[in-house]
Design a protein around this motif. Structure first.
Motif, PDB file in Angstrom:
ATOM      1  N   CYS A  11     -20.058  55.605   6.697  1.00  0.00           N
ATOM      2  CA  CYS A  11     -20.591  54.910   7.866  1.00  0.00           C
ATOM      3  C   CYS A  11     -19.655  55.012   9.067  1.00  0.00           C
ATOM      4  CB  CYS A  11     -20.817  53.441   7.547  1.00  0.00           C
ATOM      5  SG  CYS A  11     -22.063  53.139   6.301  1.00  0.00           S
ATOM      6  N   GLU A  12     -18.372  55.220   8.825  1.00  0.00           N
ATOM      7  CA  GLU A  12     -17.427  55.213   9.943  1.00  0.00           C
ATOM      8  C   GLU A  12     -17.700  56.360  10.903  1.00  0.00           C
ATOM      9  OE1 GLU A  12     -13.423  54.964   8.534  1.00  0.00           O
ATOM     10  OE2 GLU A  12     -13.815  53.208   7.276  1.00  0.00           O
ATOM     11  N   GLN A  13     -17.872  57.574  10.379  1.00  0.00           N
ATOM     12  CA  GLN A  13     -18.173  58.704  11.253  1.00  0.00           C
ATOM     13  C   GLN A  13     -19.560  58.567  11.868  1.00  0.00           C
ATOM     14  OE1 GLN A  13     -17.559  62.426   9.219  1.00  0.00           O
ATOM     15  NE2 GLN A  13     -15.332  62.338   9.479  1.00  0.00           N
ATOM     16  N   ALA A  14     -20.516  58.071  11.094  1.00  0.00           N
ATOM     17  CA  ALA A  14     -21.863  57.875  11.626  1.00  0.00           C
ATOM     18  C   ALA A  14     -21.843  56.882  12.781  1.00  0.00           C
ATOM     19  CB  ALA A  14     -22.801  57.384  10.526  1.00  0.00           C
ATOM     20  N   LEU A  15     -21.049  55.838  12.639  1.00  0.00           N
ATOM     21  CA  LEU A  15     -20.941  54.833  13.690  1.00  0.00           C
ATOM     22  C   LEU A  15     -20.297  55.426  14.941  1.00  0.00           C
ATOM     23  CD1 LEU A  15     -21.653  51.879  14.054  1.00  0.00           C
ATOM     24  CD2 LEU A  15     -19.410  51.274  13.144  1.00  0.00           C
ATOM     25  N   ALA A  16     -19.299  56.267  14.757  1.00  0.00           N
ATOM     26  CA  ALA A  16     -18.649  56.915  15.900  1.00  0.00           C
ATOM     27  C   ALA A  16     -19.628  57.835  16.634  1.00  0.00           C
ATOM     28  CB  ALA A  16     -17.421  57.698  15.432  1.00  0.00           C
ATOM     29  N   ARG A  17     -20.404  58.620  15.873  1.00  0.00           N
ATOM     30  CA  ARG A  17     -21.386  59.519  16.499  1.00  0.00           C
ATOM     31  C   ARG A  17     -22.456  58.729  17.242  1.00  0.00           C
ATOM     32  NH1 ARG A  17     -20.891  62.154  11.380  1.00  0.00           N
ATOM     33  NH2 ARG A  17     -22.841  61.181  10.689  1.00  0.00           N
ATOM     34  N   TRP A  18     -22.908  57.626  16.628  1.00  0.00           N
ATOM     35  CA  TRP A  18     -23.933  56.798  17.260  1.00  0.00           C
ATOM     36  C   TRP A  18     -23.422  56.214  18.570  1.00  0.00           C
ATOM     37  CZ3 TRP A  18     -24.137  51.542  18.390  1.00  0.00           C
ATOM     38  CH2 TRP A  18     -25.393  51.054  18.763  1.00  0.00           C
ATOM     39  N   VAL A  29     -20.010  42.642  18.433  1.00  0.00           N
ATOM     40  CA  VAL A  29     -21.004  43.353  17.632  1.00  0.00           C
ATOM     41  C   VAL A  29     -21.509  42.428  16.535  1.00  0.00           C
ATOM     42  CG1 VAL A  29     -21.454  45.368  16.167  1.00  0.00           C
ATOM     43  CG2 VAL A  29     -19.803  45.520  18.038  1.00  0.00           C
ATOM     44  N   ALA A  30     -22.815  42.402  16.345  1.00  0.00           N
ATOM     45  CA  ALA A  30     -23.408  41.682  15.226  1.00  0.00           C
ATOM     46  C   ALA A  30     -23.977  42.696  14.248  1.00  0.00           C
ATOM     47  CB  ALA A  30     -24.506  40.735  15.703  1.00  0.00           C
ATOM     48  N   VAL A  31     -23.820  42.440  12.979  1.00  0.00           N
ATOM     49  CA  VAL A  31     -24.378  43.306  11.934  1.00  0.00           C
ATOM     50  C   VAL A  31     -25.351  42.481  11.108  1.00  0.00           C
ATOM     51  CG1 VAL A  31     -23.888  44.672   9.869  1.00  0.00           C
ATOM     52  CG2 VAL A  31     -22.322  44.761  11.823  1.00  0.00           C
ATOM     53  N   ALA A  32     -26.581  42.958  10.994  1.00  0.00           N
ATOM     54  CA  ALA A  32     -27.564  42.308  10.135  1.00  0.00           C
ATOM     55  C   ALA A  32     -27.140  42.560   8.689  1.00  0.00           C
ATOM     56  CB  ALA A  32     -28.954  42.859  10.406  1.00  0.00           C
ATOM     57  N   TYR A  33     -26.675  41.517   8.022  1.00  0.00           N
ATOM     58  CA  TYR A  33     -26.028  41.659   6.720  1.00  0.00           C
ATOM     59  C   TYR A  33     -26.860  40.943   5.658  1.00  0.00           C
ATOM     60  CZ  TYR A  33     -22.469  40.966   3.076  1.00  0.00           C
ATOM     61  OH  TYR A  33     -21.790  40.933   1.883  1.00  0.00           O
ATOM     62  N   SER A  34     -27.577  41.729   4.861  1.00  0.00           N
ATOM     63  CA  SER A  34     -28.405  41.165   3.795  1.00  0.00           C
ATOM     64  C   SER A  34     -27.598  40.912   2.527  1.00  0.00           C
ATOM     65  CB  SER A  34     -29.549  42.124   3.474  1.00  0.00           C
ATOM     66  OG  SER A  34     -29.052  43.315   2.870  1.00  0.00           O
ATOM     67  N   ALA A  35     -26.410  41.509   2.446  1.00  0.00           N
ATOM     68  CA  ALA A  35     -25.543  41.544   1.264  1.00  0.00           C
ATOM     69  C   ALA A  35     -25.891  42.701   0.343  1.00  0.00           C
ATOM     70  CB  ALA A  35     -25.541  40.234   0.487  1.00  0.00           C
ATOM     71  N   GLY A  36     -26.903  43.503   0.712  1.00  0.00           N
ATOM     72  CA  GLY A  36     -27.225  44.705  -0.045  1.00  0.00           C
ATOM     73  C   GLY A  36     -26.255  45.836   0.270  1.00  0.00           C
ATOM     74  N   ALA A  37     -26.452  46.965  -0.399  1.00  0.00           N
ATOM     75  CA  ALA A  37     -25.509  48.078  -0.287  1.00  0.00           C
ATOM     76  C   ALA A  37     -25.423  48.620   1.137  1.00  0.00           C
ATOM     77  CB  ALA A  37     -25.920  49.191  -1.254  1.00  0.00           C
ATOM     78  N   ASP A  38     -26.561  48.849   1.767  1.00  0.00           N
ATOM     79  CA  ASP A  38     -26.577  49.516   3.072  1.00  0.00           C
ATOM     80  C   ASP A  38     -25.865  48.681   4.134  1.00  0.00           C
ATOM     81  OD1 ASP A  38     -28.345  51.023   1.507  1.00  0.00           O
ATOM     82  OD2 ASP A  38     -30.067  49.923   2.308  1.00  0.00           O
ATOM     83  N   SER A  39     -26.213  47.400   4.205  1.00  0.00           N
ATOM     84  CA  SER A  39     -25.605  46.561   5.238  1.00  0.00           C
ATOM     85  C   SER A  39     -24.146  46.250   4.915  1.00  0.00           C
ATOM     86  CB  SER A  39     -26.406  45.268   5.414  1.00  0.00           C
ATOM     87  OG  SER A  39     -26.440  44.506   4.226  1.00  0.00           O
ATOM     88  N   THR A  40     -23.784  46.269   3.630  1.00  0.00           N
ATOM     89  CA  THR A  40     -22.380  46.057   3.266  1.00  0.00           C
ATOM     90  C   THR A  40     -21.517  47.204   3.770  1.00  0.00           C
ATOM     91  OG1 THR A  40     -22.966  44.767   1.300  1.00  0.00           O
ATOM     92  CG2 THR A  40     -20.777  45.772   1.342  1.00  0.00           C
ATOM     93  N   ALA A  41     -21.956  48.438   3.529  1.00  0.00           N
ATOM     94  CA  ALA A  41     -21.195  49.601   4.002  1.00  0.00           C
ATOM     95  C   ALA A  41     -21.107  49.604   5.522  1.00  0.00           C
ATOM     96  CB  ALA A  41     -21.853  50.885   3.496  1.00  0.00           C
ATOM     97  N   LEU A  42     -22.202  49.258   6.194  1.00  0.00           N
ATOM     98  CA  LEU A  42     -22.195  49.223   7.659  1.00  0.00           C
ATOM     99  C   LEU A  42     -21.271  48.126   8.180  1.00  0.00           C
ATOM    100  CD1 LEU A  42     -23.241  50.126  10.401  1.00  0.00           C
ATOM    101  CD2 LEU A  42     -25.228  48.625  10.062  1.00  0.00           C
ATOM    102  N   LEU A  43     -21.327  46.945   7.568  1.00  0.00           N
ATOM    103  CA  LEU A  43     -20.484  45.834   8.003  1.00  0.00           C
ATOM    104  C   LEU A  43     -19.004  46.200   7.896  1.00  0.00           C
ATOM    105  CD1 LEU A  43     -20.172  42.873   8.890  1.00  0.00           C
ATOM    106  CD2 LEU A  43     -20.304  42.235   6.465  1.00  0.00           C
ATOM    107  N   LEU A  44     -18.625  46.819   6.789  1.00  0.00           N
ATOM    108  CA  LEU A  44     -17.224  47.195   6.614  1.00  0.00           C
ATOM    109  C   LEU A  44     -16.794  48.249   7.637  1.00  0.00           C
ATOM    110  CD1 LEU A  44     -17.115  47.283   2.717  1.00  0.00           C
ATOM    111  CD2 LEU A  44     -15.917  45.661   4.200  1.00  0.00           C
ATOM    112  N   ALA A  45     -17.676  49.203   7.932  1.00  0.00           N
ATOM    113  CA  ALA A  45     -17.346  50.234   8.922  1.00  0.00           C
ATOM    114  C   ALA A  45     -17.207  49.623  10.316  1.00  0.00           C
ATOM    115  CB  ALA A  45     -18.419  51.323   8.924  1.00  0.00           C
ATOM    116  N   ALA A  46     -18.110  48.703  10.671  1.00  0.00           N
ATOM    117  CA  ALA A  46     -18.037  48.054  11.979  1.00  0.00           C
ATOM    118  C   ALA A  46     -16.767  47.209  12.091  1.00  0.00           C
ATOM    119  CB  ALA A  46     -19.279  47.196  12.203  1.00  0.00           C
TER     120      ALA A  46
END
Length: 324
Positions: A11-18, A29-46
């Motif tokens: 997610c870190e490189q994806a976030l940089a490109r975005w 920055v706010a991250v919609a965090y459901s506690a599932g895998a996808d939002s967990t990886a995004l939250l940590l990268a942010a």
């Protein structure tokens, strides 16, 4: 497992490109965090990219017994990583004629927007990824959607005055889960994601594996098709703006009649969407175009239900009248 040996968070490189494509450096920055895998990886990268500037936002839908456990996990995880967490509880039960998925989605976005306003966040990041984009496109195809549907999910959009971003649309679900497991980060699995009563879950369980078997690595190809559809829709919107500058908005009937039928349809779709916030079905639009073509006398009546209101003739122009 030694976390120092784990691969980098994809997610870190994806976030940089975005950020290069879509958004300047935000202040909060706010991250919609459901506690599932996808939002967990995004939250940590942010959190890694913007330390001290990230807030996790968790929506408790109240739809299943596991929801309390999701919230508890979210609180523990954010406390463990020093991330601020906001939680809002909503009642996302669907109304008659509304799908449970749509009801939950609308309630979730409304809650996220309220929390973002309260936090004065510059952007809300969402964890939807390449598999979600593929599912959205296949769902649109199954419903006979037009270009807006085939364009699937945009990288950046606004709702309720809040900026939302999807930086992970090029990353497959498997890459996110593999990284989380290798790095030893905990996440929850929502049992509703395997409930095949929901159309999207059937696509996930049946169609995506079949596509992968027939067309390995298909996700970037579907994403490319969605981008082409989005580009084509932007061009149609520009053409509609040109035509509505000629016909007026609301449009004069005689000026509409001077356009070809396809351009009439495009201009009317744009007028209804931007002016009234409604979308006409294909059948409704065909009926409206027929009524416009037949409108050759001063007393000819045009009246057609679209959305919660009606398109009708008032004088020499069309008008949209919302339901009372």
């Amino acid at each position: 497992m030694n976390r120092s040996a784990a691969p980098a968070n994809p997610c870190e490189q994806a976030l940089a490109r975005w950020c290069e494509r879509c958004a300047p450096l935000p202040l909060k920055v706010a991250v919609a965090y459901s506690a599932g895998a996808d939002s967990t990886a995004l939250l940590l990268a942010a959190h890694q990219r913007w330390p001290g500037q990230v807030v996790a936002m968790h929506v408790h839908h109240g739809l299943q017994a596991a929801a309390d456990g999701f919230e508890a996990h979210a609180r523990h995880f954010c406390e463990q990583h020093g991330i601020e967490l906001r939680v809002e509880r909503v009642q996302a039960a669907h109304e008659t004629g509304q799908s449970p998925e749509d009801a939950a989605r609308l309630a979730r976005y409304a809650a996220l927007a309220r929390m973002a306003w309260d936090l004065q966040a510059d952007c809300v990041l969402l964890g939807q990824h390449a598999d979600d984009q593929a599912e959205t496109l296949l769902l649109a195809l199954s419903r006979g959607a037009g270009l807006p549907g085939l364009a699937s999910m945009p990288e950046l959009f606004e709702r309720a005055g809040v900026c939302f971003g999807r930086p992970l649309l090029d990353i497959p679900r498997s890459a996110l889960r593999t990284w989380l497991l290798s790095a030893g980060h905990a996440f929850v699995d929502d049992p509703s994601n395997t409930d095949t009563r929901f159309t999207r879950n059937r696509i996930r369980a049946v169609l995506l594996p079949a596509w992968e078997t027939c067309f390995p690595g298909f996700r970037p190809m579907l994403a490319r098709s969605s981008r082409h559809a989005a580009q084509a829709q932007r061009l149609l919107d520009e053409l509609a703006a040109i035509d509505l500058a000629f016909t007026g908005a609301p449009p004069q009937i005689a000026h509409l009649q001077s356009l070809g039928r396809d351009r009439q349809a495009n201009a009317l779709r744009h007028w209804l969407r931007t002016g009234a916030g409604v979308a006409a079905s294909t059948a409704q639009l065909d009926q409206l175009l027929d009524q416009i073509a037949a409108c050759t006398t001063r007393g000819h009546r045009i009246h057609l239900k679209v959305g919660p209101g009606h398109v009708e003739r008032i004088g020499e122009r069309l008008a949209y009248t919302p339901a009372l």
